[in-house]
Structures are given as C-alpha cells and as structure tokens.
Design an enzyme around this catalytic site. Sequence first.
Site, PDB file in Angstrom:
ATOM      1  CB  SER A 134       0.607   4.149   7.321  1.00 42.09           C
ATOM      2  OG  SER A 134      -1.004   4.548   8.135  1.00 42.09           O
ATOM      3  CB  THR A 174       7.017  -0.407   4.139  1.00 43.06           C
ATOM      4  OG1 THR A 174       6.190  -0.509   4.072  1.00 43.06           O
ATOM      5  CG2 THR A 174       6.691   0.904   2.551  1.00 43.06           C
TER       6      THR A 174
END
Length: 578
Positions: A462, A390
Amino acid sequence: MKIKYLRLPGMKIGVMVAGALLLLSQPAFSSAIIEGQRMNPVQGREGMAVTSHFLATQSAREVLKNGGNAIDAAVTAAFSLAVTQPRSGNIGGGGFMLISSEQKDEVVAIDYREKAPGKATVDMFLDKDGNADSQVSRYSHLAAGVPGTVAGLAMALQQYGTISLKEALVPAIKLADEGFIVTPRFSDGLKAKEEMLKKWDSSKRIFYKADGSYYEPGDLFIQNDLAATLKRISENGIKEFYEGQTAELLVAEMAKHGGLISMDDMKNYSPGLRTPVHGNYRGYDIYSMSPPSSGGVHVVQILNILEGYPISEYGHNSAQTIHLMAEAMKRAYADRSMYLGDEDFVKVPLKGLTSKKYAAALREGIDTKKATPSETIAPGKPLPFESNETTHFSIVDKYGNAVSNTYTINFSYGSGIVVEGAGFLLNNEMDDFSSKPGVPNAYGLIGGEANKIEPNKRMLSSMSPTIVKQDGKNFLVTGSPGGSRIITTTLQVIMNVIDHGLNIQSAVAAPRIHHQWLPDQLRVEEGLSPDTVKRLQDIGHDVKQKSAMGAIQSIMIKDGAMYGGADPRRSTGLAAGL
Ligand code: DON
C-alpha cells in the site's frame, strides 16, 4: 545535548530545546500561502528534508548543504534511518522511491520491494487444515522476503545521484559505530515489542542490555554488528550484501531456522525502474507508486471519484466531505482486493482503474446522503491491523529534484528476527501476500488470486510515495507509513492542500479518516467534532475513533520557497530547510 519532551493532548511532540538541531530549523515566517493558517511549516529556499527521525534529517540536510542533490540526501537519510530507527528504517526490507526531475521533466519510480524466495509456494502459510497461519507468515524465518533496500538505494545513487555509496554510508556507519542517544520513542518501542524480540537471541543481544534490561532515554545505543555490515557494504559495494559475507550470514540464518532465502535468491535480486501511476486532480498532476503497490492506483482512483464533487465548498472534515471520501475509499479498496498484484506476474487493469470514466461510473453508485453498506459493494468492472511502522521521507533540492521514499520491514521491527552476526532485522513482508483468498492480512486487507504467493513475485503493497506537480514544477512531495491507511492518509494530505488550501504543516497535522471497504467501519482520529460524528452515524456510517493513522512527512514548494511539514504523530520527526 539536552532534550525536553512536551506532551500535548493526544500527541507526543519531541522538541529539541538546545543543541544543533535548533540551528537546523529555520524560523517559520508568514507568506501568502501560510497567512491565516494554524500551523507554520519549516521553510527553506535551497533544500528541504523531512524524515521521521531528526538524525536522519540532519544527515540529509548536511548532504544538501554540501551541494549534493535530493537523491544523494535521500540515500544518506535511508541508511541513517536503518541505524537510528530500527523499527522501520532498514537494510533488511524494501520500498519504493519516486524521483522527479524538473530539468528532465520526468518522474521515475524505483521498485525495491522484497521478492518471494524461489522456493516459496502458494500454500506455504496454510496449516494442515488449510487455514492461514499468521504466526508463520509474520513471526518466522518464512515471513521474510528477499530484501531490496540496499540494491534499491544503490540504484538510485548510481542512476540519479552524484555521490558514491561509500559517501552515503558515512553518517550511518558513524551512528552505528559511535552510537546515538536513546529517545523516549526508541525506548518505548523496544519495551512494547520485548516479547517478540527476546524470542531470538540474535535480536535480544542487539536491542536489550546484557542483563536483559532496557535502553532508557538518555542512554547511548551502539550497534557493532550493524556497523561492521555497513562498513563491508561501504568497502565492497552492494555485491557484499547480495553475494558476500552479509548474504552468507543471512542464508545461514535461514538454513538454521527453516527459512527459504538462498544464495541464489540473494544474487538474483534486482530492483526495477517503473513508470509511476499518473493522474490529474483539479489541474494538478499526480504521480504515485505503480504496482506492486496498490497505493498510486487507488490514490488516483479516489481522487478521480471525488473530483466530481465540490469538496472545497463542503469544507474540510465536514460530515458531507467525509461521507463522500469514505464512499470513494470503499469502492477503491473493493477493487484492490480483486485486481492488484505484481504486474510482472498479473495483468493489473491500470488504465481502467485510473480512468475518469470508470470513476464517473463508480460515482453514480454513490448515494450522497447515505452510506452504502460494504456488503453490497463488490469489486467493480474497470475493464471496458497491531502497532506497526513503516517510514516515509521527502526531500527536495535546489536543482529541481524531489524524492519521495517509503520503505519498510512491514511490522515495527519486522519479523523480530535479527540476522545473527549481521545486526539487522529481517522483514515479514511475506504476510502482505494473500495467504488464502478472502483471509485478511495484518491490516485487514483482503486479497485474492492476483496477490497469491508465487516464487520471485513481489507482494502487494500500500506504500504510496507521491509527487504532485503544478505546471511542470514539483509542488507537493508526500507519503506515509500506516499499512492499509497509507493510501487514505496520502489522499487526505493532497486534498487538504488542493481542496482546502491548508499549508503543508496544517495539512499534515489535521485529523484523518479512513475506510477500507472491509471491515465496514469509518475509522477516525480524535479531533472531529461530536456533531460531525453524529451526522455521519445518522447517515449509516459505523464511526470508530481509534489511534492516530500514518506519519506523513511532506514538502510543498510554492513560489520558489520550500515548506516542510513533519507529522506531529512521530515525536522524533523533523523538517529542516536550507
Ligand atoms: O507494504 C505495505 O503495504 C505494508 N507492508 C506496509 C506496512 C506499514 O506501513 C506498517 N506501518 N505503519
């Protein structure tokens, strides 16, 4: 431009030795907060951009130099990353952006997380025997959620920016159209994911040469389809992505391969303005992402638990500090499994989870001298893993704005599926839902009812873009990739600065640890001393040293100076100040 790569033990560090980028990095200098520390951050006074790719940092810095604000620079960086770092930079995924304005004394969150398509069903990833089929939830057209990036970035610009979407797209279009020089990291990534990407002709054509061979460091990488898509967005605005030719290409891709995303799903997608989670740690104000992220909630919860211990006295990465951190982490991740989900669909007990009293109750259950086995920890009562990527970037300007942005397509290269004709990768974020209660997702995270699949719902994340303020002023801007490790990576940079007084570069580079309740394992990076590891084992921790965790691109602001710390865990990362 000549690029030389140095390899340090355990880390790859890409160093630009010639060319414009050297001009970008200001010489690091000593000041009160960096004296005596180990690594020097990059310094600026009028602006700072820290991203995981030097070309995106360069785009952002240029915007700041021309008088644009941090939001303008952030959106420009995000589009540049979508071109230069297709493993995580994206227009086919989603994310979260935190914006802090000192002038307005407000911190807002833009939630542009993907949504489940309208035809999604709770059991869509279960096979005929009722078992969760991770092949389908990760590597098929069903794995994709409705992308939010373009709408989220446009919203940020429209509400908080000063430049147009067209202007923000200029560097990205140029990079896609004219190409950029392939780095070793870019080439290595595509080699590693060959099997996944070559399964789809649309992806193979983009990421490999016509004869199927690799792009090697030094080659020029051009993306014509992506350039055309970005140009259409530039001409027609976000409607192009959600209702125009781009939407039609995406929906045709779905229809051809059994995916669910429809024109209605595209048209109905909207990003949301959310109130960030707010906490307080040793006098600092912590703002972080609210649901559908679990990040902010658990960063604050873990800090609340740890506030009750003299962490700075115990010392940075001492066995005692790590023990307490791991114990706090376990309890937070147990709660995550039960309570966290999209607040538009489920009630998340935010107040309880982030309350000091609840933290105190959890602290009572911690043995300061012995690890509690995870099997004996259940979610509390707050009411009365693969190579993945990410990407996070942090940007501040001279007007008192700070942007903390994390966005993703979940795995490196998402689902591996490029939308035919549109040149961008589809996310595989649907795997972040809990396909079946108790069955772990790709990061070993367990979820339940609160994170079950429902039409138009956002899957739990998250990602924890975070801004810490001190006396009303932006102090720390941080966030990271790393799946389940995002929360604990972010936590540690906050603690490294607040508890241990590290400068931002040292705070970012320091070895990290992670515990997520299940599996009951204390994961550590290389760099902890053998006797620290031994002490942790002696008190009951199952310590496993594994690969590096996260890539936390961060900024600290102190006495008017801006300090940038790019994470050495990403060879292409760069902090550049003005
Ligand atoms: O939203 C999440 O929590 C995950 N989809 C993030 C994935 C990730 O960070 C992969 N990278 N390192």
